[in-house]
Write an enzyme that holds these catalytic residues in place. Structure first.
Site, PDB file in Angstrom:
ATOM      1  N   ALA A   1      -1.550   8.918   6.055  1.00  0.00           N
ATOM      2  CA  ALA A   1      -2.233  10.068   5.651  1.00  0.00           C
ATOM      3  C   ALA A   1      -2.564   9.940   4.196  1.00  0.00           C
ATOM      4  O   ALA A   1      -3.369  10.345   3.447  1.00  0.00           O
ATOM      5  CB  ALA A   1      -1.448  11.232   6.255  1.00  0.00           C
TER       6      ALA A   1
ATOM      7  N   LEU B   1       9.172  -5.761   9.273  1.00  0.00           N
ATOM      8  CA  LEU B   1       9.605  -6.269  10.488  1.00  0.00           C
ATOM      9  C   LEU B   1       9.781  -7.783  10.154  1.00  0.00           C
ATOM     10  O   LEU B   1      10.934  -8.106  10.607  1.00  0.00           O
ATOM     11  CB  LEU B   1       8.450  -6.181  11.404  1.00  0.00           C
ATOM     12  CG  LEU B   1       8.743  -7.053  12.805  1.00  0.00           C
ATOM     13  CD1 LEU B   1       9.689  -6.161  13.261  1.00  0.00           C
ATOM     14  CD2 LEU B   1       7.385  -7.113  13.554  1.00  0.00           C
TER      15      LEU B   1
ATOM     16  N   THR C   1      10.708   1.191  -8.156  1.00  0.00           N
ATOM     17  CA  THR C   1      11.452   1.752  -7.196  1.00  0.00           C
ATOM     18  C   THR C   1      12.096   1.054  -6.479  1.00  0.00           C
ATOM     19  O   THR C   1      12.227  -0.392  -7.148  1.00  0.00           O
ATOM     20  CB  THR C   1      10.560   2.188  -6.216  1.00  0.00           C
ATOM     21  OG1 THR C   1       9.785   1.301  -5.608  1.00  0.00           O
ATOM     22  CG2 THR C   1       9.373   3.094  -7.085  1.00  0.00           C
TER      23      THR C   1
ATOM     24  N   GLY D   1       5.441   8.725  16.801  1.00  0.00           N
ATOM     25  CA  GLY D   1       3.909   8.635  16.529  1.00  0.00           C
ATOM     26  C   GLY D   1       3.471   7.123  16.289  1.00  0.00           C
ATOM     27  O   GLY D   1       2.319   6.739  15.581  1.00  0.00           O
ATOM     28  N   HIS D   2       4.263   6.390  16.791  1.00  0.00           N
ATOM     29  CA  HIS D   2       3.958   4.744  16.527  1.00  0.00           C
ATOM     30  C   HIS D   2       2.683   4.463  16.890  1.00  0.00           C
ATOM     31  O   HIS D   2       2.188   4.384  18.016  1.00  0.00           O
ATOM     32  CB  HIS D   2       5.071   4.104  17.609  1.00  0.00           C
ATOM     33  CG  HIS D   2       5.069   2.448  17.152  1.00  0.00           C
ATOM     34  ND1 HIS D   2       6.414   1.823  17.402  1.00  0.00           N
ATOM     35  CD2 HIS D   2       4.632   1.740  16.174  1.00  0.00           C
ATOM     36  CE1 HIS D   2       6.116   0.634  16.921  1.00  0.00           C
ATOM     37  NE2 HIS D   2       5.089   0.686  16.164  1.00  0.00           N
TER      38      HIS D   2
ATOM     39  N   THR E   1      -5.227   0.202   3.482  1.00  0.00           N
ATOM     40  CA  THR E   1      -4.510  -0.558   4.536  1.00  0.00           C
ATOM     41  C   THR E   1      -5.408  -0.145   5.697  1.00  0.00           C
ATOM     42  O   THR E   1      -6.275   0.900   5.887  1.00  0.00           O
ATOM     43  CB  THR E   1      -3.146   0.269   4.674  1.00  0.00           C
ATOM     44  OG1 THR E   1      -2.577   0.162   6.005  1.00  0.00           O
ATOM     45  CG2 THR E   1      -3.187   1.661   4.723  1.00  0.00           C
ATOM     46  N   ASP E   2      -5.061  -0.809   6.712  1.00  0.00           N
ATOM     47  CA  ASP E   2      -5.937  -0.688   7.977  1.00  0.00           C
ATOM     48  C   ASP E   2      -5.245   0.681   8.732  1.00  0.00           C
ATOM     49  O   ASP E   2      -6.035   1.203   9.615  1.00  0.00           O
ATOM     50  CB  ASP E   2      -5.854  -1.783   9.026  1.00  0.00           C
ATOM     51  CG  ASP E   2      -4.720  -2.252   9.254  1.00  0.00           C
ATOM     52  OD1 ASP E   2      -3.497  -1.692   8.992  1.00  0.00           O
ATOM     53  OD2 ASP E   2      -4.492  -3.285   9.986  1.00  0.00           O
ATOM     54  N   GLU E   3      -4.035   1.123   8.267  1.00  0.00           N
ATOM     55  CA  GLU E   3      -3.573   2.415   8.982  1.00  0.00           C
ATOM     56  C   GLU E   3      -4.088   3.539   8.917  1.00  0.00           C
ATOM     57  O   GLU E   3      -3.874   4.352   9.509  1.00  0.00           O
ATOM     58  CB  GLU E   3      -2.050   2.451   8.454  1.00  0.00           C
ATOM     59  CG  GLU E   3      -1.346   1.303   8.576  1.00  0.00           C
ATOM     60  CD  GLU E   3       0.241   1.468   8.927  1.00  0.00           C
ATOM     61  OE1 GLU E   3       0.739   2.500   9.079  1.00  0.00           O
ATOM     62  OE2 GLU E   3       0.933   0.305   8.973  1.00  0.00           O
TER      63      GLU E   3
ATOM     64  N   ASP F   1       4.692  -1.191 -13.315  1.00  0.00           N
ATOM     65  CA  ASP F   1       5.333  -0.840 -12.131  1.00  0.00           C
ATOM     66  C   ASP F   1       6.510   0.038 -12.688  1.00  0.00           C
ATOM     67  O   ASP F   1       7.162  -0.215 -13.310  1.00  0.00           O
ATOM     68  CB  ASP F   1       5.830  -2.250 -11.762  1.00  0.00           C
ATOM     69  CG  ASP F   1       6.294  -2.200 -10.081  1.00  0.00           C
ATOM     70  OD1 ASP F   1       5.490  -2.708  -9.401  1.00  0.00           O
ATOM     71  OD2 ASP F   1       7.266  -1.447  -9.973  1.00  0.00           O
TER      72      ASP F   1
ATOM     73  N   LYS G   1      -2.231   7.414   2.001  1.00  0.00           N
ATOM     74  CA  LYS G   1      -3.286   6.217   1.596  1.00  0.00           C
ATOM     75  C   LYS G   1      -4.783   6.774   2.142  1.00  0.00           C
ATOM     76  O   LYS G   1      -5.584   6.713   1.220  1.00  0.00           O
ATOM     77  CB  LYS G   1      -3.172   4.995   2.338  1.00  0.00           C
ATOM     78  CG  LYS G   1      -1.917   4.594   2.056  1.00  0.00           C
ATOM     79  CD  LYS G   1      -1.613   3.855   1.008  1.00  0.00           C
ATOM     80  CE  LYS G   1      -2.497   2.655   0.480  1.00  0.00           C
ATOM     81  NZ  LYS G   1      -2.311   2.134  -0.871  1.00  0.00           N
TER      82      LYS G   1
ATOM     83  N   ILE H   1       2.594   5.364 -12.477  1.00  0.00           N
ATOM     84  CA  ILE H   1       1.235   5.600 -12.502  1.00  0.00           C
ATOM     85  C   ILE H   1       0.807   7.100 -12.729  1.00  0.00           C
ATOM     86  O   ILE H   1      -0.255   7.328 -12.964  1.00  0.00           O
ATOM     87  CB  ILE H   1       0.342   4.999 -11.152  1.00  0.00           C
ATOM     88  CG1 ILE H   1       1.044   5.808  -9.818  1.00  0.00           C
ATOM     89  CG2 ILE H   1       0.438   3.472 -11.192  1.00  0.00           C
ATOM     90  CD1 ILE H   1       0.240   5.547  -8.945  1.00  0.00           C
TER      91      ILE H   1
ATOM     92  N   TYR I   1       2.577   8.073   5.651  1.00  0.00           N
ATOM     93  CA  TYR I   1       2.267   7.137   4.994  1.00  0.00           C
ATOM     94  C   TYR I   1       0.694   6.746   4.971  1.00  0.00           C
ATOM     95  O   TYR I   1      -0.206   6.897   3.983  1.00  0.00           O
ATOM     96  CB  TYR I   1       2.930   5.820   5.208  1.00  0.00           C
ATOM     97  CG  TYR I   1       2.267   4.598   4.983  1.00  0.00           C
ATOM     98  CD1 TYR I   1       2.302   4.213   3.281  1.00  0.00           C
ATOM     99  CD2 TYR I   1       1.488   3.572   5.625  1.00  0.00           C
ATOM    100  CE1 TYR I   1       1.280   3.174   2.965  1.00  0.00           C
ATOM    101  CE2 TYR I   1       0.935   2.443   5.066  1.00  0.00           C
ATOM    102  CZ  TYR I   1       0.782   2.247   3.603  1.00  0.00           C
ATOM    103  OH  TYR I   1       0.171   1.046   3.317  1.00  0.00           O
TER     104      TYR I   1
END
Ligand code: NAD
Ligand code: DAU
Length: 363
Positions: free
Chosen positions: A162, A200, A36, A292-293, A134-136, A33, A164, A60, A160
């Site tokens: 994009a 959140l 950061t 772009g939420h 991620t599901d994003e 790690d 991933k 990495i 982010y």
């Protein structure tokens, strides 16, 4: 005992995974790690003094370091959590996202491939590279759309997401081109202990505790699918043990909530554990929306159940209560995190957001 190289094991999910793996005696862990702003040695308190947890501070993207660790420790699996992970930061400056999430993943894959080619046939067959995604990457769903399955097309909307998606494509390509035995998971929103308070749920808990405003982006009707981090970590162990090389698995909580509804449930948990006179939900303040939420994420985790027998175990009510309890009981962890640049982030991200009407938001 097996050895696993875990990247990003001082972050939120990584530290919970490392702690679970060591507690269950699943493997010796080499934890790489960079530390950061999001990495935190305090999050590894549960493995302090454990000789089978080896922490290495490094990047990495450092080829020589990655090659050296693989040659020295000869792991049976690489579990790749390390990433820049916060959407709002990727909107302000995507540089680190591309550097770590895309190029860093490529360097790690190169190292994994070179090492994998040195293994004998049995060890090579048993080796796994697990990409935690991620599901994003799938983009945003309409209100009536079915949840994302593993074959849903990629349509990332934030830098982010994009980055991933780029990493996921590389992982797939190393499997298709070179036969590297990869696994990829797409998980929904995690919550639980040790999460950096830019996200959140911990942000709302910390602000509520200080009686500060709870900033809700836009109309607050965006939908996320919530999963407790312990359930996610158990799912990852299942994928490692039983997943088919080259496969993709969606992991989710079957727990869709609109942000305002979720914050309402969180405030109720806070009211019970930290009575404040007035209800905590009175602190909610609608502010300028995230550009772009994404409106809605939802995961179809049917493949995890059918093929690997995994289902989430913790209810949202139970998980939220445990999480509030944890943050209220870990002042030292919270104070140390907040002392390291958190206030500056809050200022940059929230000071210029204006009050938004409750009706604002992307359709
Ligand atoms: P996090 O931001 O809490 O932790 C990331 C960790 O990676 C930190 O410890 C950081 O120091 C480390 N790191 C960053 N850049 C590095 C580099 N170049 N080299 C080595 N280490 C580096 O993130 P998280 O929420 O724990 O997410 C972990 C992974 O899971 C990420 O890949 C993320 O995309 C994915 N994910 C997260 C969620 C979620 O809800 N948090 C959901 C699905 C998938
Ligand atoms: O879906 C998985 C993803 O979940 C992970 O890949 C990411 O790493 C992780 O950060 C998370 O992304 P989100 O953008 O969904 O999480 P975040 O906690 O930032 O926001 C959750 C929702 O709450 C989202 O709709 C934005 C909204 N929000 C967030 C913050 C920080 C607010 O309304 N106010 C806020 O202050």
């Amino acid at each position: 005992m097996d050895t696993w190289l875990v990247t990003g094991g001082a972050g939120f999910i990584g530290s919970n995974f490392v702690s679970l793996a060591r507690k269950s005696g699943l493997a010796r862990i080499v934890n790489l790690d960079k530390l950061t702003y999001a990495g935190n040695l305090d999050s590894l308190d549960r493995v302090q003094g454990d000789p089978d947890h080896i922490f290495v501070q490094g990047d990495i993207g450092d080829r020589a370091l990655v090659a050296g660790l693989l040659a020295t420790y000869r792991p049976q699996a690489i579990i790749h959590f390390a990433a820049e992970s916060h959407v709002d930061r990727s909107i302000q400056d995507p540089t680190a996202f591309l550097t770590t999430n895309v190029l860093g993943t490529m360097v790690l894959l190169d190292g994994a491939l070179a090492y994998w080619r040195t293994l004998g046939p049995q060890a090579a067959q048993a080796f796994r590279f697990l990409q935690i995604s991620t599901d994003e990457v799938f983009g945003s769903l309409g209100p009536m759309d079915p949840p994302f399955t593993e074959t849903h097309p990629f349509a990332p909307n934030s830098p982010y997401a994009a980055s991933k998606a780029g990493a996921d494509h590389l992982v797939r390509a190393y499997h298709e081109t070179h036969g590297l035995p990869t696994l990829t998971t797409h998980c929904s929103n995690n919550y639980g202990p040790y999460q950096y308070p830019e996200k959140l749920i911990p942000l709302m808990i910390l602000n509520a505790r200080r009686k500060e405003a709870l900033p809700v982006y836009g109309d607050g009707r965006q939908v996320r699918d919530w999963l407790h981090v312990d359930d996610h970590c158990e799912a990852l162990c299942r994928v490692l043990a039983k997943g088919r090389p080259g496969s993709v698995y969606n992991i989710g909580g079957n727990c869709e909530r609109g942000n305002l509804d979720l914050i309402g449930e969180l405030c109720a948990a806070l009211d019970a554990l930290l009575p404040a006179g007035a209800p905590h939900k009175d602190l909610i303040k609608h502010v300028t929306d995230r550009p772009g939420h994404d409106r809605r994420y939802a995961i179809d985790a049917g493949k995890m159940k059918r093929e690997l027998g995994w289902e989430p175990r913790m209810t949202l009510a139970e998980g939220l209560k445990k999480t509030v309890d944890w943050y209220l009981g870990h002042d030292a962890w919270v104070d140390a995190v907040c002392a390291r640049g958190h206030a500056a982030w809050m200022e940059t991200q929230y000071a210029n957001r204006v009050a938004a009407p409750a009706g604002e938001g992307r359709a």
